[in-house]
Design a protein around this motif. Structure first.
Motif, PDB file in Angstrom:
ATOM      1  N   SER A 168       0.830  -1.211   0.000  1.00 51.54           N
ATOM      2  CA  SER A 168       0.000   0.000   0.000  1.00 51.54           C
ATOM      3  C   SER A 168       0.861   1.256   0.000  1.00 51.54           C
ATOM      4  O   SER A 168       0.551   2.236  -0.690  1.00 51.54           O
ATOM      5  N   LEU A 169       1.951   1.244   0.781  1.00 48.78           N
ATOM      6  CA  LEU A 169       2.844   2.408   0.826  1.00 48.78           C
ATOM      7  C   LEU A 169       3.427   2.697  -0.550  1.00 48.78           C
ATOM      8  O   LEU A 169       3.541   3.865  -0.956  1.00 48.78           O
ATOM      9  N   GLY A 170       3.783   1.645  -1.286  1.00 47.16           N
ATOM     10  CA  GLY A 170       4.305   1.846  -2.641  1.00 47.16           C
ATOM     11  C   GLY A 170       3.296   2.529  -3.536  1.00 47.16           C
ATOM     12  O   GLY A 170       3.636   3.458  -4.284  1.00 47.16           O
ATOM     13  N   LYS A 171       2.019   2.112  -3.462  1.00 46.53           N
ATOM     14  CA  LYS A 171       0.961   2.741  -4.261  1.00 46.53           C
ATOM     15  C   LYS A 171       0.767   4.205  -3.871  1.00 46.53           C
ATOM     16  O   LYS A 171       0.581   5.077  -4.719  1.00 46.53           O
ATOM     17  N   ILE A 172       0.810   4.462  -2.560  1.00 46.21           N
ATOM     18  CA  ILE A 172       0.591   5.833  -2.083  1.00 46.21           C
ATOM     19  C   ILE A 172       1.745   6.740  -2.498  1.00 46.21           C
ATOM     20  O   ILE A 172       1.528   7.898  -2.899  1.00 46.21           O
ATOM     21  N   LEU A 173       2.976   6.245  -2.434  1.00 46.11           N
ATOM     22  CA  LEU A 173       4.127   7.053  -2.852  1.00 46.11           C
ATOM     23  C   LEU A 173       4.034   7.407  -4.334  1.00 46.11           C
ATOM     24  O   LEU A 173       4.403   8.518  -4.743  1.00 46.11           O
ATOM     25  N   ILE A 174       3.532   6.476  -5.137  1.00 46.09           N
ATOM     26  CA  ILE A 174       3.343   6.760  -6.561  1.00 46.09           C
ATOM     27  C   ILE A 174       2.298   7.856  -6.735  1.00 46.09           C
ATOM     28  O   ILE A 174       2.469   8.778  -7.547  1.00 46.09           O
ATOM     29  N   GLN A 175       1.206   7.789  -5.961  1.00 48.11           N
ATOM     30  CA  GLN A 175       0.175   8.815  -6.037  1.00 48.11           C
ATOM     31  C   GLN A 175       0.722  10.186  -5.646  1.00 48.11           C
ATOM     32  O   GLN A 175       0.275  11.223  -6.161  1.00 48.11           O
ATOM     33  N   LEU A 176       1.694  10.201  -4.737  1.00 48.61           N
ATOM     34  CA  LEU A 176       2.293  11.462  -4.295  1.00 48.61           C
ATOM     35  C   LEU A 176       3.416  11.921  -5.218  1.00 48.61           C
ATOM     36  O   LEU A 176       4.032  12.963  -4.974  1.00 48.61           O
ATOM     37  N   GLY A 177       3.689  11.160  -6.272  1.00 47.91           N
ATOM     38  CA  GLY A 177       4.745  11.527  -7.214  1.00 47.91           C
ATOM     39  C   GLY A 177       6.141  11.276  -6.686  1.00 47.91           C
ATOM     40  O   GLY A 177       7.100  11.912  -7.123  1.00 47.91           O
ATOM     41  N   LEU A 178       6.279  10.344  -5.750  1.00 45.25           N
ATOM     42  CA  LEU A 178       7.573  10.076  -5.109  1.00 45.25           C
ATOM     43  C   LEU A 178       8.142   8.721  -5.529  1.00 45.25           C
ATOM     44  O   LEU A 178       8.890   8.100  -4.781  1.00 45.25           O
ATOM     45  N   GLN A 179       7.786   8.275  -6.745  1.00 43.49           N
ATOM     46  CA  GLN A 179       8.213   6.950  -7.178  1.00 43.49           C
ATOM     47  C   GLN A 179       9.715   6.858  -7.434  1.00 43.49           C
ATOM     48  O   GLN A 179      10.265   5.762  -7.534  1.00 43.49           O
ATOM     49  N   ASN A 180      10.399   8.002  -7.550  1.00 45.14           N
ATOM     50  CA  ASN A 180      11.845   7.980  -7.791  1.00 45.14           C
ATOM     51  C   ASN A 180      12.673   8.252  -6.539  1.00 45.14           C
ATOM     52  O   ASN A 180      13.899   8.327  -6.618  1.00 45.14           O
ATOM     53  N   CYS A 181      12.013   8.394  -5.386  1.00 49.50           N
ATOM     54  CA  CYS A 181      12.751   8.702  -4.163  1.00 49.50           C
ATOM     55  C   CYS A 181      13.316   7.423  -3.552  1.00 49.50           C
ATOM     56  O   CYS A 181      12.901   6.306  -3.877  1.00 49.50           O
ATOM     57  N   TRP A 182      14.278   7.592  -2.656  1.00 50.19           N
ATOM     58  CA  TRP A 182      14.927   6.438  -2.025  1.00 50.19           C
ATOM     59  C   TRP A 182      13.943   5.611  -1.199  1.00 50.19           C
ATOM     60  O   TRP A 182      14.094   4.391  -1.097  1.00 50.19           O
ATOM     61  N   LEU A 183      12.927   6.267  -0.615  1.00 50.26           N
ATOM     62  CA  LEU A 183      11.963   5.554   0.208  1.00 50.26           C
ATOM     63  C   LEU A 183      11.174   4.547  -0.624  1.00 50.26           C
ATOM     64  O   LEU A 183      10.910   3.426  -0.179  1.00 50.26           O
ATOM     65  N   HIS A 184      10.808   4.945  -1.847  1.00 57.48           N
ATOM     66  CA  HIS A 184      10.061   4.037  -2.712  1.00 57.48           C
ATOM     67  C   HIS A 184      10.917   2.835  -3.102  1.00 57.48           C
ATOM     68  O   HIS A 184      10.425   1.694  -3.142  1.00 57.48           O
ATOM     69  N   LYS A 185      12.197   3.066  -3.356  1.00 51.66           N
ATOM     70  CA  LYS A 185      13.087   1.960  -3.719  1.00 51.66           C
ATOM     71  C   LYS A 185      13.310   1.031  -2.534  1.00 51.66           C
ATOM     72  O   LYS A 185      13.288  -0.202  -2.686  1.00 51.66           O
ATOM     73  N   LEU A 186      13.520   1.606  -1.355  1.00 51.63           N
ATOM     74  CA  LEU A 186      13.682   0.786  -0.152  1.00 51.63           C
ATOM     75  C   LEU A 186      12.417  -0.006   0.139  1.00 51.63           C
ATOM     76  O   LEU A 186      12.469  -1.203   0.470  1.00 51.63           O
ATOM     77  N   ASN A 187      11.270   0.654  -0.018  1.00 52.94           N
ATOM     78  CA  ASN A 187      10.001  -0.029   0.222  1.00 52.94           C
ATOM     79  C   ASN A 187       9.801  -1.172  -0.774  1.00 52.94           C
ATOM     80  O   ASN A 187       9.269  -2.227  -0.414  1.00 52.94           O
ATOM     81  N   GLY A 188      10.231  -0.977  -2.018  1.00 50.16           N
ATOM     82  CA  GLY A 188      10.120  -2.043  -3.012  1.00 50.16           C
ATOM     83  C   GLY A 188      10.905  -3.279  -2.610  1.00 50.16           C
ATOM     84  O   GLY A 188      10.432  -4.414  -2.779  1.00 50.16           O
ATOM     85  N   CYS A 189      12.100  -3.074  -2.059  1.00 52.21           N
ATOM     86  CA  CYS A 189      12.898  -4.213  -1.579  1.00 52.21           C
ATOM     87  C   CYS A 189      12.209  -4.891  -0.400  1.00 52.21           C
ATOM     88  O   CYS A 189      12.198  -6.128  -0.309  1.00 52.21           O
ATOM     89  N   MET A 190      11.635  -4.079   0.486  1.00 49.35           N
ATOM     90  CA  MET A 190      10.929  -4.636   1.643  1.00 49.35           C
ATOM     91  C   MET A 190       9.713  -5.443   1.210  1.00 49.35           C
ATOM     92  O   MET A 190       9.410  -6.488   1.786  1.00 49.35           O
ATOM     93  N   VAL A 191       9.003  -4.950   0.192  1.00 47.25           N
ATOM     94  CA  VAL A 191       7.834  -5.673  -0.318  1.00 47.25           C
ATOM     95  C   VAL A 191       8.227  -7.067  -0.784  1.00 47.25           C
ATOM     96  O   VAL A 191       7.594  -8.064  -0.415  1.00 47.25           O
ATOM     97  N   LEU A 192       9.291  -7.149  -1.593  1.00 45.88           N
ATOM     98  CA  LEU A 192       9.714  -8.443  -2.118  1.00 45.88           C
ATOM     99  C   LEU A 192      10.134  -9.385  -0.994  1.00 45.88           C
ATOM    100  O   LEU A 192       9.752 -10.564  -0.979  1.00 45.88           O
ATOM    101  N   PHE A 193      10.913  -8.866  -0.043  1.00 50.26           N
ATOM    102  CA  PHE A 193      11.414  -9.713   1.040  1.00 50.26           C
ATOM    103  C   PHE A 193      10.275 -10.199   1.933  1.00 50.26           C
ATOM    104  O   PHE A 193      10.153 -11.403   2.217  1.00 50.26           O
ATOM    105  N   ILE A 194       9.426  -9.267   2.390  1.00 55.10           N
ATOM    106  CA  ILE A 194       8.356  -9.631   3.330  1.00 55.10           C
ATOM    107  C   ILE A 194       7.293 -10.474   2.635  1.00 55.10           C
ATOM    108  O   ILE A 194       6.756 -11.422   3.224  1.00 55.10           O
ATOM    109  N   PHE A 195       6.976 -10.145   1.383  1.00 52.85           N
ATOM    110  CA  PHE A 195       5.996 -10.947   0.649  1.00 52.85           C
ATOM    111  C   PHE A 195       6.482 -12.387   0.537  1.00 52.85           C
ATOM    112  O   PHE A 195       5.717 -13.335   0.750  1.00 52.85           O
ATOM    113  N   PHE A 196       7.759 -12.558   0.201  1.00 53.98           N
ATOM    114  CA  PHE A 196       8.285 -13.920   0.063  1.00 53.98           C
ATOM    115  C   PHE A 196       8.265 -14.655   1.396  1.00 53.98           C
ATOM    116  O   PHE A 196       7.839 -15.816   1.473  1.00 53.98           O
ATOM    117  N   MET A 197       8.697 -13.980   2.463  1.00 57.41           N
ATOM    118  CA  MET A 197       8.791 -14.643   3.758  1.00 57.41           C
ATOM    119  C   MET A 197       7.411 -14.981   4.327  1.00 57.41           C
ATOM    120  O   MET A 197       7.218 -16.075   4.875  1.00 57.41           O
TER     121      MET A 197
END
Length: 262
Positions: A168-197
């Motif tokens: 959800s945070l990834g979707k919201i950051l995109i809505q805020l136009g922050l898809q290129n910020c470090w937080l969005h990239k870090l969150n993307g890594c967290m999504v993959l890791f936590i989703f898999f686990m």
């Protein structure tokens, strides 16, 4: 019991419509589609935090004996908040779909109709099927068919929701136009890791815990369980693997488009 069920039925739609009213006051340039999408994601995150908390409590309480230990949340969270949320979320996903295409100017989306509902079901078939399966399969199993056993495993299934706030945070950051910020990239890594686990590795872990209880090796556990249990677990796991592959593909495309990639 009806009062508690009504509580869950009121909480999630109430939060959704509250966010739907508040967000346009803060983000005046957002379209109806933006507001509905973010409102849906915020409510999903709240439910996910509640479910994860319940899962941690159940799992930690039933760790000693994964078959016979009991915790009241394993049953009552499903009734109080699981059923109302899954029912609400189908409606919220439909609204998000409807406003998305309405804002784009599609002629069929000038008003709600059977056609718009049919288009939504076809487009989001797997998600809708996932929600309906939880309501029609997981609910009866939780309430009637497990003979007051396996609260630990129900708690584990609650933990699958841990990935939702990050998605959800990834979707919201995109809505805020922050898809290129470090937080969005870090969150993307967290999504993959936590989703898999929490949605894929969790299933071998549950099989291992079952095997530990009966002192049998992991590879023997599927043969120790009823066929219906293995089929049910496979039906839950299969869409998780599919969604994880989609997330990986999306992450790879974003990485390739990144100006820092070579």
């Amino acid at each position: 019991m009806l009062q508690v069920l009504a509580c869950g039925a009121v909480v999630f739609p109430g939060l959704f419509f509250a966010f739907k009213r508040i967000l346009p006051c803060v983000f005046k340039h957002w379209s109806d589609a933006d507001v509905v999408l973010v409102s849906e994601r915020l409510v999903s995150s709240i439910h996910a935090i509640m479910a994860t908390t319940a899962g941690v409590l159940v799992v930690s309480s039933c760790w000693g004996n994964v078959i016979n230990d009991r915790h009241w949340l394993a049953t009552y969270f499903v009734i109080w908040y699981g059923v109302p949320y899954m029912t609400y979320d189908i409606f919220a996903m439909y609204l998000s779909h409807y406003y998305h295409f309405r804002v784009k100017g599609h002629e069929d989306y000038k008003q709600h109709s059977l056609r718009t509902v049919n288009c939504f079901v076809r487009r989001e078939f797997l998600l809708v099927l996932h929600h309906i399966a939880l309501l029609t399969i997981l609910l009866p199993i939780t309430l009637f068919f497990r003979n007051d056993q396996g609260d630990f495993f129900i708690g584990c299934l609650f933990l699958t929701e841990l990935s939702t706030p990050f998605v959800s945070l990834g979707k919201i950051l995109i809505q805020l136009g922050l898809q290129n910020c470090w937080l969005h990239k870090l969150n993307g890594c967290m999504v993959l890791f936590i989703f898999f686990m929490c949605r894929i590795a969790l299933f071998p872990f549950m099989y291992w815990m079952y095997g530990r209880h009966y002192s049998i090796p992991l590879y023997s556990v599927p043969f120790h369980l009823p066929l219906s249990t293995n089929i049910g677990n496979s039906c839950i796991l299969a869409p998780q693997v599919y969604w994880f592959v989609l997330l990986c593909c999306k992450g790879y495309r974003l990485y390739k488009r990144s100006p820092n990639s070579t």
